[in-house]
Design a protein around this motif. Structure first.
Motif, PDB file in Angstrom:
ATOM      1  N   TYR A 191       0.689  -1.160   0.057  1.00 16.46           N
ATOM      2  CA  TYR A 191      -0.125  -0.015  -0.170  1.00 16.46           C
ATOM      3  C   TYR A 191       0.759   1.236  -0.142  1.00 16.46           C
ATOM      4  O   TYR A 191       1.998   1.311   0.397  1.00 16.46           O
ATOM      5  CB  TYR A 191      -0.867  -0.018   1.268  1.00 16.46           C
ATOM      6  CG  TYR A 191      -2.078  -0.959   1.149  1.00 16.46           C
ATOM      7  CD1 TYR A 191      -1.781  -1.951   1.847  1.00 16.46           C
ATOM      8  CD2 TYR A 191      -3.198  -0.714   0.662  1.00 16.46           C
ATOM      9  CE1 TYR A 191      -2.815  -3.219   2.049  1.00 16.46           C
ATOM     10  CE2 TYR A 191      -4.185  -1.624   0.676  1.00 16.46           C
ATOM     11  CZ  TYR A 191      -4.067  -2.985   1.426  1.00 16.46           C
ATOM     12  OH  TYR A 191      -4.947  -3.832   1.519  1.00 16.46           O
TER      13      TYR A 191
ATOM     14  N   TYR B  27       0.527   5.419   0.839  1.00 17.40           N
ATOM     15  CA  TYR B  27      -0.214   6.292   1.599  1.00 17.40           C
ATOM     16  C   TYR B  27      -0.026   7.790   1.526  1.00 17.40           C
ATOM     17  O   TYR B  27       1.145   8.189   1.182  1.00 17.40           O
ATOM     18  CB  TYR B  27      -0.442   6.114   3.114  1.00 17.40           C
ATOM     19  CG  TYR B  27      -0.757   4.658   3.509  1.00 17.40           C
ATOM     20  CD1 TYR B  27       0.176   3.417   3.571  1.00 17.40           C
ATOM     21  CD2 TYR B  27      -2.012   4.227   4.007  1.00 17.40           C
ATOM     22  CE1 TYR B  27       0.116   2.341   3.833  1.00 17.40           C
ATOM     23  CE2 TYR B  27      -2.262   2.990   4.471  1.00 17.40           C
ATOM     24  CZ  TYR B  27      -1.168   1.954   4.494  1.00 17.40           C
ATOM     25  OH  TYR B  27      -1.525   0.821   4.542  1.00 17.40           O
TER      26      TYR B  27
ATOM     27  N   TYR C  11      -0.781  11.233   3.814  1.00 15.32           N
ATOM     28  CA  TYR C  11      -0.996  11.695   5.380  1.00 15.32           C
ATOM     29  C   TYR C  11      -0.887  13.324   5.160  1.00 15.32           C
ATOM     30  O   TYR C  11       0.132  13.687   4.516  1.00 15.32           O
ATOM     31  CB  TYR C  11      -0.036  11.052   6.328  1.00 15.32           C
ATOM     32  CG  TYR C  11      -0.389   9.747   6.606  1.00 15.32           C
ATOM     33  CD1 TYR C  11       0.271   8.802   6.194  1.00 15.32           C
ATOM     34  CD2 TYR C  11      -1.336   9.648   7.555  1.00 15.32           C
ATOM     35  CE1 TYR C  11       0.021   7.378   6.431  1.00 15.32           C
ATOM     36  CE2 TYR C  11      -1.687   8.029   8.005  1.00 15.32           C
ATOM     37  CZ  TYR C  11      -1.053   7.134   7.276  1.00 15.32           C
ATOM     38  OH  TYR C  11      -0.871   5.986   7.627  1.00 15.32           O
TER      39      TYR C  11
ATOM     40  N   GLN D  90      -0.486  16.674   7.743  1.00 14.52           N
ATOM     41  CA  GLN D  90      -0.055  16.914   9.202  1.00 14.52           C
ATOM     42  C   GLN D  90      -0.336  18.816   9.257  1.00 14.52           C
ATOM     43  O   GLN D  90       0.471  19.370   8.280  1.00 14.52           O
ATOM     44  CB  GLN D  90       1.462  16.461   9.524  1.00 14.52           C
ATOM     45  CG  GLN D  90       1.911  17.076  10.956  1.00 14.52           C
ATOM     46  CD  GLN D  90       3.274  16.701  11.219  1.00 14.52           C
ATOM     47  OE1 GLN D  90       4.064  16.647  10.434  1.00 14.52           O
ATOM     48  NE2 GLN D  90       3.510  16.124  12.520  1.00 14.52           N
TER      49      GLN D  90
ATOM     50  N   ALA E 210       0.397  18.971  15.290  1.00 20.26           N
ATOM     51  CA  ALA E 210      -0.396  18.045  15.265  1.00 20.26           C
ATOM     52  C   ALA E 210      -0.081  16.699  14.866  1.00 20.26           C
ATOM     53  O   ALA E 210       1.274  16.611  14.193  1.00 20.26           O
ATOM     54  CB  ALA E 210      -1.920  18.282  14.677  1.00 20.26           C
ATOM     55  N   GLY E 211      -0.889  15.739  14.822  1.00 20.90           N
ATOM     56  CA  GLY E 211      -0.250  14.332  14.416  1.00 20.90           C
ATOM     57  C   GLY E 211      -0.588  14.175  12.844  1.00 20.90           C
ATOM     58  O   GLY E 211      -1.155  15.201  12.337  1.00 20.90           O
ATOM     59  N   LEU E 212      -0.761  13.073  12.315  1.00 23.64           N
ATOM     60  CA  LEU E 212      -0.983  12.695  10.799  1.00 23.64           C
ATOM     61  C   LEU E 212      -2.474  12.324  10.981  1.00 23.64           C
ATOM     62  O   LEU E 212      -2.975  11.646  11.726  1.00 23.64           O
ATOM     63  CB  LEU E 212      -0.046  11.633  10.321  1.00 23.64           C
ATOM     64  CG  LEU E 212       1.409  12.296   9.926  1.00 23.64           C
ATOM     65  CD1 LEU E 212       2.264  12.854  10.966  1.00 23.64           C
ATOM     66  CD2 LEU E 212       1.950  11.092   9.095  1.00 23.64           C
TER      67      LEU E 212
ATOM     68  N   LEU F  22      -4.801  10.511   8.145  1.00 19.33           N
ATOM     69  CA  LEU F  22      -4.872   9.641   6.963  1.00 19.33           C
ATOM     70  C   LEU F  22      -5.578  10.324   6.055  1.00 19.33           C
ATOM     71  O   LEU F  22      -6.846  10.517   6.136  1.00 19.33           O
ATOM     72  CB  LEU F  22      -5.143   8.141   7.002  1.00 19.33           C
ATOM     73  CG  LEU F  22      -5.332   7.354   6.093  1.00 19.33           C
ATOM     74  CD1 LEU F  22      -3.906   7.116   5.426  1.00 19.33           C
ATOM     75  CD2 LEU F  22      -5.819   5.928   6.312  1.00 19.33           C
TER      76      LEU F  22
ATOM     77  N   TYR G 294      -5.346   6.233   0.631  1.00 10.10           N
ATOM     78  CA  TYR G 294      -4.327   5.205   0.280  1.00 10.10           C
ATOM     79  C   TYR G 294      -4.759   4.440  -0.981  1.00 10.10           C
ATOM     80  O   TYR G 294      -5.945   4.765  -1.447  1.00 10.10           O
ATOM     81  CB  TYR G 294      -4.183   4.265   1.639  1.00 10.10           C
ATOM     82  CG  TYR G 294      -5.267   3.266   1.838  1.00 10.10           C
ATOM     83  CD1 TYR G 294      -6.325   3.528   2.571  1.00 10.10           C
ATOM     84  CD2 TYR G 294      -5.492   2.251   1.168  1.00 10.10           C
ATOM     85  CE1 TYR G 294      -7.294   3.064   2.876  1.00 10.10           C
ATOM     86  CE2 TYR G 294      -6.412   1.283   1.346  1.00 10.10           C
ATOM     87  CZ  TYR G 294      -7.580   1.786   2.242  1.00 10.10           C
ATOM     88  OH  TYR G 294      -8.607   0.962   2.489  1.00 10.10           O
TER      89      TYR G 294
ATOM     90  N   PHE H  80       2.569  13.922   3.751  1.00  9.28           N
ATOM     91  CA  PHE H  80       3.648  12.930   3.573  1.00  9.28           C
ATOM     92  C   PHE H  80       3.153  11.883   2.749  1.00  9.28           C
ATOM     93  O   PHE H  80       1.968  11.474   3.026  1.00  9.28           O
ATOM     94  CB  PHE H  80       3.858  12.625   5.069  1.00  9.28           C
ATOM     95  CG  PHE H  80       4.667  13.449   5.812  1.00  9.28           C
ATOM     96  CD1 PHE H  80       3.899  14.106   6.861  1.00  9.28           C
ATOM     97  CD2 PHE H  80       6.025  13.373   5.650  1.00  9.28           C
ATOM     98  CE1 PHE H  80       4.672  14.954   7.557  1.00  9.28           C
ATOM     99  CE2 PHE H  80       6.799  14.222   6.616  1.00  9.28           C
ATOM    100  CZ  PHE H  80       6.180  15.195   7.665  1.00  9.28           C
TER     101      PHE H  80
ATOM    102  N   LYS I  30       5.665  -1.897   8.540  1.00  2.27           N
ATOM    103  CA  LYS I  30       6.327  -0.977   8.989  1.00  2.27           C
ATOM    104  C   LYS I  30       5.890   0.225   7.644  1.00  2.27           C
ATOM    105  O   LYS I  30       5.781  -0.184   6.675  1.00  2.27           O
ATOM    106  CB  LYS I  30       7.661  -1.263   8.888  1.00  2.27           C
ATOM    107  CG  LYS I  30       8.258  -1.720  10.042  1.00  2.27           C
ATOM    108  CD  LYS I  30       9.514  -2.613   9.687  1.00  2.27           C
ATOM    109  CE  LYS I  30      10.641  -1.705   9.280  1.00  2.27           C
ATOM    110  NZ  LYS I  30      12.039  -1.996   9.588  1.00  2.27           N
ATOM    111  N   LEU I  31       5.831   1.443   8.085  1.00  2.53           N
ATOM    112  CA  LEU I  31       5.624   2.408   7.025  1.00  2.53           C
ATOM    113  C   LEU I  31       7.085   3.449   7.022  1.00  2.53           C
ATOM    114  O   LEU I  31       7.622   3.387   7.950  1.00  2.53           O
ATOM    115  CB  LEU I  31       4.566   3.393   7.551  1.00  2.53           C
ATOM    116  CG  LEU I  31       3.279   3.055   7.445  1.00  2.53           C
ATOM    117  CD1 LEU I  31       2.302   3.991   7.860  1.00  2.53           C
ATOM    118  CD2 LEU I  31       2.811   2.462   5.920  1.00  2.53           C
TER     119      LEU I  31
ATOM    120  N   PHE J  44       8.159   6.719   5.562  1.00  3.69           N
ATOM    121  CA  PHE J  44       7.641   8.174   5.167  1.00  3.69           C
ATOM    122  C   PHE J  44       8.580   8.938   4.223  1.00  3.69           C
ATOM    123  O   PHE J  44       9.757   8.941   4.344  1.00  3.69           O
ATOM    124  CB  PHE J  44       7.320   9.171   6.578  1.00  3.69           C
ATOM    125  CG  PHE J  44       5.834   8.567   7.102  1.00  3.69           C
ATOM    126  CD1 PHE J  44       6.049   7.680   7.997  1.00  3.69           C
ATOM    127  CD2 PHE J  44       4.854   9.326   7.102  1.00  3.69           C
ATOM    128  CE1 PHE J  44       5.109   7.186   8.934  1.00  3.69           C
ATOM    129  CE2 PHE J  44       3.765   8.833   7.564  1.00  3.69           C
ATOM    130  CZ  PHE J  44       3.707   7.548   8.584  1.00  3.69           C
ATOM    131  N   GLY J  45       7.949   9.480   3.534  1.00  4.70           N
ATOM    132  CA  GLY J  45       8.729  10.471   2.594  1.00  4.70           C
ATOM    133  C   GLY J  45       9.116  11.830   3.520  1.00  4.70           C
ATOM    134  O   GLY J  45       8.794  12.103   4.544  1.00  4.70           O
TER     135      GLY J  45
END
Lengths: 115, 111
Positions: free
Chosen positions: B31, B33, B35, B37, B41-43, B45, B48, B88, B98-99, B101-102
Motif C-alpha cells: 500500500y 499512503y 497523510y 499534518q 498535530a499528528g498525522l 490519513l 491510500y 507525507f 512498517k511504514l 515516510f517521505g
C-alpha cells in the motif's frame, strides 16, 4: 471511528528524569502500535513496533533500554523515555493498526522538551 | 534502500489544483499512503492506494500510481486555504507493518 489519543500532549522534564507517554486507541482494538519520532521540519522516523503481549521490536539505532515500550492491552501502549537528555527533545507520535486491517491511525503527538 | 523522496515546498493559488509528487524505492510495497499534518498535530490519513491500482479518486483527492517508475502523486482539486499543511507519502514495506515516510511537502495556499 479510529481515534487515537496521546497523553500528555506536551511535557517538559529535567535531564536525568524519566517520562512516560501513553498512546490509546479509543474506539478500536489495536494488536500493533508504532512509535515514531519527528524532529522539527523533518519526516517521521519509526522507532519501534509494539505488539500486544510481547516485546517491542526496535529499529536499528534505537536504544531499547532508553526507550521502554509496554503494550499491555489491546488499546494502550506506553513509551517511557528513561534518563532523558536534551537531545531526546522531540515530537513523539504513535500510531495504531486496527486488528485485522492495514491502515495506521495516528495520535496527535507529544512534544517532549528536556531541560 | 528505503528512501521516499518528495519536493519540499509547493505554493498554489486558492481554487487551483495542487499536485504533490513522491518517488519510492521498494517495489514490494503493498500500500501507498498520503497523510496530512497540520502544525503541531499528528498525522491524518487522507487516502491510500493498493499497489495493483493505477488511480484512486476520493472527492477532491486523486491518487495516481506509476509502479514502473515508482512514482506516486496526490492531486487536490479546488485547493482551499484549509489545505495548507505538510503532506507525507508513505509506503508499507512488503510483508511487514512498517511504514516508511517521505520527506514531506509543505503546501501553502494563498488567496
Amino acid at each position: 471511528g479510529a481515534v487515537v489519543s496521546q497523553h500528555p500532549s506536551r511535557v517538559i522534564c529535567k535531564s536525568g528524569t524519566s517520562v512516560k507517554i501513553e498512546c490509546r486507541s479509543l474506539d478500536f482494538q489495536a494488536t500493533t502500535m508504532f512509535w515514531y519520532r519527528q524532529f522539527p521540519k523533518q519526516s517521521l522516523m519509526l522507532m519501534a513496533t509494539s505488539n500486544e503481549g510481547s516485546k517491542a521490536t526496535y529499529e536499528q539505532g534505537v536504544e531499547k533500554d532508553k526507550f521502554l515500550i509496554n503494550h499491555a492491552s489491546l488499546t494502550l501502549s506506553t513509551l517511557t523515555v528513561t534518563s532523558a537528555h536534551p537531545e531526546d527533545s522531540s515530537f513523539y507520535i504513535c500510531s495504531a493498526r486496527r486488528t485485522g486491517r492495514d491502515e495506521q491511525y495516528f495520535g496527535p503527538g507529544t512534544r517532549l522538551t528536556v531541560t | 534502500g528505503e528512501d521516499v523522496e518528495q519536493s519540499l515546498f509547493l505554493s498554489v493559488r486558492e481554487g487551483d489544483s495542487s499536485v504533490i509528487n513522491c518517488t519510492y524505492t521498494d517495489s514490494s510495497s503493498t500500500y501507498l499512503y498520503w497523510y496530512k499534518q497540520e502544525p503541531g498535530a499528528g498525522l491524518q490519513l487522507l487516502t491510500y492506494i493498493f499497489s495493483n491500482m493505477d488511480m484512486k479518486q476520493d472527492q477532491r483527492l486523486t491518487v495516481l500510481l506509476n509502479k514502473k517508475d515508482k512514482h506516486l502523486s496526490l492531486r487536490i482539486a479546488d485547493t482551499q486555504t484549509g489545505d495548507s499543511a505538510i503532506y507525507f507519502c508513505a509506503e508499507s514495506i512488503g510483508g511487514t507493518d512498517k511504514l516508511i515516510f517521505g520527506t514531506g511537502t509543505r503546501l501553502q495556499v494563498f488567496p
